[in-house]
Design an enzyme around this catalytic site. Structure first.
Site, PDB file in Angstrom:
ATOM      1  N   ASN A   1      39.732  15.757 -36.397  1.00 41.08           N
ATOM      2  CA  ASN A   1      40.947  15.851 -37.209  1.00 41.08           C
ATOM      3  C   ASN A   1      42.086  16.450 -36.397  1.00 41.08           C
ATOM      4  O   ASN A   1      43.059  15.792 -36.045  1.00 41.08           O
ATOM      5  CB  ASN A   1      40.653  16.687 -38.471  1.00 41.08           C
ATOM      6  CG  ASN A   1      41.781  16.654 -39.497  1.00 41.08           C
ATOM      7  OD1 ASN A   1      41.532  16.755 -40.683  1.00 41.08           O
ATOM      8  ND2 ASN A   1      43.035  16.504 -39.093  1.00 41.08           N
ATOM      9  N   THR A   2      41.923  17.724 -36.015  1.00 42.15           N
ATOM     10  CA  THR A   2      43.032  18.439 -35.372  1.00 42.15           C
ATOM     11  C   THR A   2      43.454  17.815 -34.049  1.00 42.15           C
ATOM     12  O   THR A   2      44.649  17.806 -33.721  1.00 42.15           O
ATOM     13  CB  THR A   2      42.637  19.916 -35.152  1.00 42.15           C
ATOM     14  OG1 THR A   2      42.082  20.419 -36.364  1.00 42.15           O
ATOM     15  CG2 THR A   2      43.851  20.754 -34.782  1.00 42.15           C
TER      16      THR A   2
ATOM     17  N   ALA B   1      33.776  18.291 -34.864  1.00 41.32           N
ATOM     18  CA  ALA B   1      34.519  19.523 -34.553  1.00 41.32           C
ATOM     19  C   ALA B   1      34.504  19.852 -33.077  1.00 41.32           C
ATOM     20  O   ALA B   1      33.485  19.691 -32.397  1.00 41.32           O
ATOM     21  CB  ALA B   1      34.004  20.715 -35.328  1.00 41.32           C
ATOM     22  N   GLY B   2      35.649  20.299 -32.603  1.00 40.40           N
ATOM     23  CA  GLY B   2      35.763  20.822 -31.256  1.00 40.40           C
ATOM     24  C   GLY B   2      36.442  19.908 -30.260  1.00 40.40           C
ATOM     25  O   GLY B   2      36.923  20.362 -29.228  1.00 40.40           O
TER      26      GLY B   2
ATOM     27  N   LYS C   1      30.124  14.365 -46.889  1.00 39.27           N
ATOM     28  CA  LYS C   1      29.981  15.249 -45.739  1.00 39.27           C
ATOM     29  C   LYS C   1      29.796  16.675 -46.247  1.00 39.27           C
ATOM     30  O   LYS C   1      30.682  17.232 -46.900  1.00 39.27           O
ATOM     31  CB  LYS C   1      31.218  15.182 -44.830  1.00 39.27           C
ATOM     32  CG  LYS C   1      31.172  16.220 -43.706  1.00 39.27           C
ATOM     33  CD  LYS C   1      32.444  16.303 -42.900  1.00 39.27           C
ATOM     34  CE  LYS C   1      32.475  17.601 -42.120  1.00 39.27           C
ATOM     35  NZ  LYS C   1      33.689  17.752 -41.310  1.00 39.27           N
TER      36      LYS C   1
END
Lengths: 70, 256
Positions: free
Chosen positions: B208-209, B186-187, B99
């Protein structure tokens, strides 16, 4: 002689190979070196050459591994 | 339903890719990855901690024989740094699927697209299979695909922001023009964000988060698994057209 290992100055014996260095920093219990990569003066040292690559004074060595990340 | 995600010629049953950062422990990380049903996990490459050789190791918990490791270039701000990092990752792991992300600044972690394209070209020339984190600009997405990237991964919103899919129109444009998988990276903040990405026709979601920073990461991982499946099935099923006015579901004939 002196090398820079992951940004830190280290004294090592002349004649030390990359394989010996990996063993030295992997801990006394002899953790395996799978998943570790070595860079010497910005050039990758392939695993097949760890045992035959002798470090020289002033070498800048990076030892990296996988960690958690997004 | 047999509906695999195919990346660089390899088939995956799960369309959810998860990160391995920000968890309370590698054990929790492994539990969450399993609850998410993920087959691919992103990993970072960092210096071995020389002062503590007994430190826990990712590979002892999130095992490379259980999950496909996708090394990333998080923290790289130039093409040269990213290429250097992934060459080391290939040496460490022995695999070519990576990635790529080249970031512009610390505040937004927005991708630096000229450097990203430069790095992608160098990596592909060097034999890598490149999944690329990118802006939601369809023009740059096309350039990355033409350069040979094996997956296009536009941001839904800023890394770690949890703001969801901020520009669904652009994501849809990228989906329509792409012949390689499009994965929102992301996001995503919660399950509905993942479902929205999949309903737009994306081939997968990377997060992830959203899982790691949930109060209960394992439960959120399970929620994300279901959201990605639900969004995918809704996309394949084809949603009903939207209408301005009501349309009764019960027959009008036979009313008393």
């Amino acid at each position: 002689m002196t090398i820079t290992l992951n940004g830190e100055t280290r004294e090592i014996q002349p004649g030390t190979t990359v394989a010996m260095l990996v063993a030295l920093i992997s801990g006394a219990e002899g953790r395996d070196s799978r998943g570790v990569a070595i860079e010497r003066n910005l050039e990758i040292v392939p695993k097949s050459e760890h045992a035959s690559t002798i470090l020289e004074d002033g070498d800048r060595i990076e030892v990296v591994q996988f960690v958690g990340g997004g | 339903m047999n509906d695999p995600l195919i990346i660089a010629g390899k088939s995956y049953a799960s369309r959810l890719i998860v990160g391995t950062g920000k968890y309370a422990s590698y054990q929790q990380n492994a539990d969450a990855a399993r609850a998410a049903g993920a087959e691919i996990v992103t990993v970072a490459l960092r210096r071995v901690n020389l002062s503590n050789p007994d430190e826990e190791r990712l590979t002892d918990f999130v095992k490379p024989d259980e999950f496909t490791y996708l090394p990333n270039t998080a923290g790289c701000f130039t093409a040269d740094e990213a290429v250097r990092t992934l060459r080391l990752a290939r040496e460490a792991g022995g695999w070519n699927l990576v990635k790529l992300e080249v970031l512009a600044d610390q505040k937004t972690l927005y991708p630096n697209m000229p450097e990203t394209l430069k790095a992608a070209e160098a990596l592909i020339a060097d034999g890598f299979e490149v999944m690329v984190y990118c802006s939601d600009d369809p023009v740059y997405a096309k350039m990355l695909e033409e350069a040979g990237c094996c997956a296009i991964m536009p941001l839904g919103s800023l890394i770690g922001s949890g703001l969801g899919i901020m520009n669904p129109v652009n994501i849809r444009l990228i989906v329509e023009q792409s012949r390689v998988p499009v994965i929102v990276d992301a996001g995503v903040g919660t399950a509905s964000d993942a479902a929205i990405a999949m309903e737009l026709g994306c081939d997968g979601v990377l997060m992830n988060t959203a899982i790691a920073a949930a109060k209960d990461p394992i439960l959120m991982a399970s929620a994300m698994k279901h959201a990605v499946i639900a969004g995918r099935e809704a996309y394949l099923a084809g949603r009903m057209p939207k209408k301005m006015y009501a349309d009764p579901s019960s027959p009008l004939a036979g009313l008393i």
